[in-house]
Motif scaffolding. Sequence first.
Motif, PDB file in Angstrom:
ATOM      1  N   LYS A   1       0.921  -1.142   0.009  1.00 30.41           N
ATOM      2  CA  LYS A   1      -0.116   0.238  -0.060  1.00 30.41           C
ATOM      3  C   LYS A   1       0.794   1.306   0.009  1.00 30.41           C
ATOM      4  O   LYS A   1       0.199   2.410   0.392  1.00 30.41           O
TER       5      LYS A   1
ATOM      6  N   PRO B   1       0.147   4.424  -4.426  1.00 30.13           N
ATOM      7  CA  PRO B   1      -1.170   4.708  -4.555  1.00 30.13           C
ATOM      8  C   PRO B   1      -1.903   4.681  -5.782  1.00 30.13           C
ATOM      9  O   PRO B   1      -2.660   5.593  -6.122  1.00 30.13           O
TER      10      PRO B   1
ATOM     11  N   LYS C   1      -5.897   6.878 -11.035  1.00 33.03           N
ATOM     12  CA  LYS C   1      -5.123   6.957 -10.007  1.00 33.03           C
ATOM     13  C   LYS C   1      -3.689   7.067 -10.960  1.00 33.03           C
ATOM     14  O   LYS C   1      -2.675   7.566 -10.309  1.00 33.03           O
TER      15      LYS C   1
END
Length: 91
Positions: A39, A42, A63
């Motif tokens: 994670k 992003p 994104k």
Amino acid sequence: MNSMKESLLSFSGANVPIDEVAKIMKKDQQFIKIGLQEKWLPIGIAYQMNDTQEFSYYISPKKLYEYTGYIYQGQSLVKNHLQAKYKIYEK
């Protein structure tokens, strides 16, 4: 706030393949996968399949654009929104 040109962009929501993201970022596919799993990258998500060590990945075109400036349109990568408007594609 987004500029007027950026507000005119549209994204399909279709998954961007990991190999394409690796090319854009000049990294190997494992780098992208680990970044999603942990994670710190992003641009999408990594989902661990039940009772296995395998992951499924989703990379968001929007994104990806926000993070790298590249627009993914199917099999074509576009460097930025001006190139998208005039259909100038990088190879």
